[in-house]
Design a protein around this motif. Structure first.
Motif, short mmCIF file in Angstrom:
data_model
loop_
_atom_site.label_atom_id
_atom_site.label_comp_id
_atom_site.label_asym_id
_atom_site.label_seq_id
_atom_site.Cartn_x
_atom_site.Cartn_y
_atom_site.Cartn_z
N LEU A 217 24.35 -9.64 -15.01
CA LEU A 217 23.15 -10.75 -15.24
C LEU A 217 22.43 -10.77 -14.03
O LEU A 217 22.61 -10.83 -13.05
CB LEU A 217 23.79 -12.11 -15.58
CG LEU A 217 24.92 -12.09 -16.70
CD1 LEU A 217 25.24 -13.49 -16.75
CD2 LEU A 217 24.21 -11.76 -17.98
N PRO A 218 20.87 -10.79 -14.35
CA PRO A 218 19.94 -11.02 -13.21
C PRO A 218 19.99 -12.20 -12.18
O PRO A 218 20.22 -13.19 -12.82
CB PRO A 218 18.62 -10.68 -14.06
CG PRO A 218 19.01 -11.19 -15.46
CD PRO A 218 20.31 -11.24 -15.70
N ILE A 219 19.83 -11.73 -11.02
CA ILE A 219 19.72 -12.97 -10.07
C ILE A 219 18.35 -12.59 -9.37
O ILE A 219 18.04 -11.59 -8.88
CB ILE A 219 20.60 -12.99 -9.18
CG1 ILE A 219 22.20 -13.16 -9.91
CG2 ILE A 219 20.54 -14.03 -7.92
CD1 ILE A 219 22.41 -14.25 -10.43
N GLY A 220 17.38 -13.58 -9.09
CA GLY A 220 16.20 -13.18 -8.51
C GLY A 220 16.34 -13.82 -7.24
O GLY A 220 16.98 -14.67 -6.77
N ILE B 50 13.19 -13.27 -13.93
CA ILE B 50 12.64 -12.84 -15.08
C ILE B 50 11.26 -13.16 -15.08
O ILE B 50 10.78 -14.24 -14.76
CB ILE B 50 13.34 -13.39 -16.14
CG1 ILE B 50 14.81 -12.95 -16.18
CG2 ILE B 50 12.80 -13.06 -17.57
CD1 ILE B 50 16.05 -13.83 -17.16
N SER B 51 10.31 -12.28 -15.87
CA SER B 51 8.97 -12.65 -15.77
C SER B 51 8.67 -13.76 -16.55
O SER B 51 9.01 -14.07 -17.49
CB SER B 51 8.09 -11.35 -16.20
OG SER B 51 8.41 -10.81 -17.52
N ALA C 199 13.79 -18.97 -15.23
CA ALA C 199 13.26 -17.68 -15.01
C ALA C 199 12.96 -17.18 -13.70
O ALA C 199 13.23 -15.84 -13.37
CB ALA C 199 11.76 -17.34 -16.11
N LEU C 200 12.57 -17.97 -12.95
CA LEU C 200 12.09 -17.60 -11.45
C LEU C 200 13.53 -17.36 -10.61
O LEU C 200 13.67 -16.39 -9.81
CB LEU C 200 11.52 -18.91 -10.64
CG LEU C 200 9.91 -19.02 -11.01
CD1 LEU C 200 9.25 -20.25 -10.51
CD2 LEU C 200 9.04 -17.85 -10.41
N PHE D 242 10.64 -28.94 -21.06
CA PHE D 242 11.35 -28.07 -21.26
C PHE D 242 10.65 -26.47 -21.06
O PHE D 242 11.19 -25.61 -20.51
CB PHE D 242 11.77 -27.67 -22.80
CG PHE D 242 12.82 -28.71 -23.09
CD1 PHE D 242 14.13 -28.55 -22.63
CD2 PHE D 242 12.60 -30.18 -23.74
CE1 PHE D 242 15.26 -29.44 -22.95
CE2 PHE D 242 13.37 -31.07 -24.02
CZ PHE D 242 14.80 -30.93 -23.48
N ASP D 243 9.32 -26.60 -21.19
CA ASP D 243 8.44 -25.13 -20.87
C ASP D 243 8.77 -25.14 -19.17
O ASP D 243 8.88 -23.83 -18.78
CB ASP D 243 7.07 -25.49 -21.13
CG ASP D 243 6.81 -25.33 -22.86
OD1 ASP D 243 7.84 -24.85 -23.35
OD2 ASP D 243 5.77 -25.79 -23.17
N GLN D 244 8.48 -26.11 -18.50
CA GLN D 244 8.61 -26.06 -16.97
C GLN D 244 9.97 -25.62 -16.41
O GLN D 244 10.13 -24.79 -15.63
CB GLN D 244 8.17 -27.38 -16.34
CG GLN D 244 6.66 -27.41 -16.36
CD GLN D 244 6.30 -28.72 -15.65
OE1 GLN D 244 6.78 -28.96 -14.39
NE2 GLN D 244 5.68 -29.59 -16.42
N ALA D 245 11.05 -26.11 -17.27
CA ALA D 245 12.42 -25.76 -17.13
C ALA D 245 12.69 -24.50 -17.27
O ALA D 245 13.47 -23.62 -16.56
CB ALA D 245 13.37 -26.70 -18.09
#
Length: 544
Positions: free
Chosen positions: A9-12, A235-236, A230-231, A222-225
């Motif tokens: 799983l990705p980690i930024g 994830i873009s 994603a950050l 929720f959009d900001q969440a």
């Protein structure tokens, strides 16, 4: 773009940066803790603020136990109040803006201290005001880290708070040993004044980090969440709306918030027996109490004085050695808490710490360390080995648990109550230690040894294993009547065989792959000697 992958799983890089930057709150805490033991020995500070027979002759000056206790301990009274104020501040302003405000409060306290000339009361009040900021940060930072960090590395990232506490202590020792040569009040004013730099870094830098996704979701954003998650995951923004990993986390938050919206979330809810709220509140407060009763701050607050009393000619140097052991071993603590969970490190750590405190106290009681050099050396070695165990277990472990044990609706309040317990016992130990040491000497170590053993027993019977679970799943585990603390390592939500099966299916869902395909990948990794289940049997790997 993801910086690296954990369990596929990705980690930024933002997840790492926000944990490190927020941990500057721990650095502020550590620096303020570490500086005072050395400042109390600086000549100009003693001449200005101690009780002197001849104000020009330092040999006639000495702090009374009351004055010394208040100078050290008033910080803890401020932190106690600040910890309780941290909850409504963090809930109202958001985690980031709350930290910025709290940094400002800390800076006001520093300014009060460095503008002091001959009033020890003003210096102590400055530490009280600084404590308001430190206490609020100690509630806000671990909560922000736990709410923002990906579950796969939550333990490590939350442990950076404790790592920075130890780093702050070490830096304070190093600056003090250099500043003590500065003539006049420049010695102690330099040490205290440099403390203005750290809140500036945190207060401004945190504004460039994403807000806690759970705080955003709790406020219907929720959009900001999604963007915040994603950050942290690398994830873009274009992929965020449809990415299965983000969708899964958001839905988990939405379900928890829908339930919590039906329940009043005031301070009284923290003491509601339903859903083990009272249990978790009291246990969080107990953990923080026993973190203080390990005896670590006995060495950090009064270490310079302790080592001076065992015949060490330059106690400043010994403090640096102790601080370096504390800092370096905390890196091991980050690994231990991620690799071995929460329960067993705290249990084993409690027993290890108890053993070396017993050696420390027995050696100091059996012979006079000021006349027997070998006894003095044994006491320093045992103190270092005690700090080694503490830095790898109880020091990071308790802060991790405070961030991940409570449900979203009351997390800020329960974290504040738990942290307030830490600061209450911090004050009691800081203030009464001079009196106790004067009465019983090094036998004080026997008391701490007993407290460490008691803490280990309490952890065994009452702490649930929360590693590898999302914060929402931790809440489910505490509410499952069939789950007991000593069986909690195997717990998983209904529909899963055990925790490994739960983690494996979660990984498959987040990667957007069918479960069987994910299991085949696990089997291939295992056969190639890769992956988290390399070398494990099919049963151990959670395979049919």
């Amino acid at each position: 773009m993801a910086l690296f992958y954990v369990e596929g799983l990705p980690i930024g890089w933002i997840a790492i940066m926000l944990a490190l930057l927020a941990s500057m709150g721990g650095f502020i805490f550590g620096y303020d803790t570490g500086q005072i033991s050395d400042i109390l020995l600086m000549d100009d500070f003693v001449l200005r603020f101690a009780q002197c027979g001849d104000p020009t002759n330092i040999s006639t000056c000495q702090f009374s136990v009351v004055r010394e206790g208040l100078i050290v301990a008033l910080l803890s009274i401020g932190t106690l109040v600040g910890a309780l104020l941290g909850a409504p501040t963090a809930d109202r302003l958001g985690r980031r803006y709350a930290m910025t405000v709290e940094c400002g409060v800390f800076m006001i306290g520093v300014i009060i201290q460095i503008t002091t000339f001959h009033s020890w009361v003003q210096f102590a009040i400055g530490r009280l005001v600084s404590g308001l900021g430190v206490g609020s940060l100690s509630a806000a930072v671990p909560m922000y880290q736990a709410e923002t960090a990906p579950p796969q590395i939550r333990g490590t990232l939350t442990a950076t708070y404790q790592l920075f506490i130890t780093f702050g202590i070490l830096v304070a020792y190093c600056i003090s040993i250099g500043a003590r040569e500065i003539p006049g009040s420049g010695s102690w004013r330099t040490v205290v004044g440099i403390g203005l730099l750290w809140p500036i870094i945190l207060g401004i830098g945190i504004l460039f980090m994403p807000e806690s996704p759970r705080w955003l979701a709790a406020h219907g954003r929720f959009d900001q969440a999604k963007r915040s998650i994603a950050l942290a995951r690398g994830i873009s923004a274009e992929e965020a709306d449809d990415h299965p990993l983000i969708h899964r986390e958001i839905e988990g938050m939405r379900s928890a918030i829908d339930y919590e919206s039906k329940v009043k979330a005031g301070w009284l809810e923290c003491f509601n027996p339903e859903r083990k709220q009272l249990y978790r509140t009291l246990f969080g407060m107990t953990l923080q109490m026993f973190q203080q009763l390990t005896g670590a701050n006995y060495f950090f607050y009064y270490g310079a004085t302790i080592f001076l009393s065992v015949g060490i000619s330059d106690s400043f140097v010994t403090q640096i050695i102790l601080g370096a052991v504390n800092f370096v071993c905390t890196f091991g603590g980050m690994y231990v808490m991620e690799k071995f969970g929460r329960r067993w490190p705290l249990i084993i750590g409690g027993m290890w710490q108890s053993a070396w405190l017993f050696v420390f106290a027995a050696a100091g009681t059996a012979k006079d360390p000021t006349t027997d050099q070998s006894i003095g050396k044994l006491m320093i070695v045992s103190a270092c080995l005690f700090i080694l165990g503490y830095a790898m277990t109880w020091a990071p472990g308790v802060w991790i648990l405070i961030g991940e044990t409570f449900p979203t609706r009351t997390r800020a309040r329960q974290a504040s109550l738990s942290t307030a317990s830490n600061w209450l016992w911090n004050f009691l130990l800081a203030f009464f230690t001079p009196f106790i040491v004067k009465a019983i000497g090094y036998r004080y170590g026997f008391i701490f040894a007993a407290c460490n053993l008691t803490g280990a027993v309490i952890v065994y019977f009452f702490l649930y294993e929360s590693s590898d679970l999302s914060l929402e799943s931790v809440d489910m585990m505490y509410c499952d009547p069939s789950c007991k603390p000593w069986t909690s390592r195997r717990w998983a939500p209904p529909g899963f065989r055990d925790r490994r099966d739960f983690i494996q299916q979660g990984r498959a869902a987040e990667a957007g792959k069918p479960l069987e395909e994910a299991r085949l990948e696990h089997a291939e990794e295992k056969g190639a000697g890769k992956g988290p289940y390399a070398g494990a049997s099919p049963k151990e790997a959670g395979e049919p």
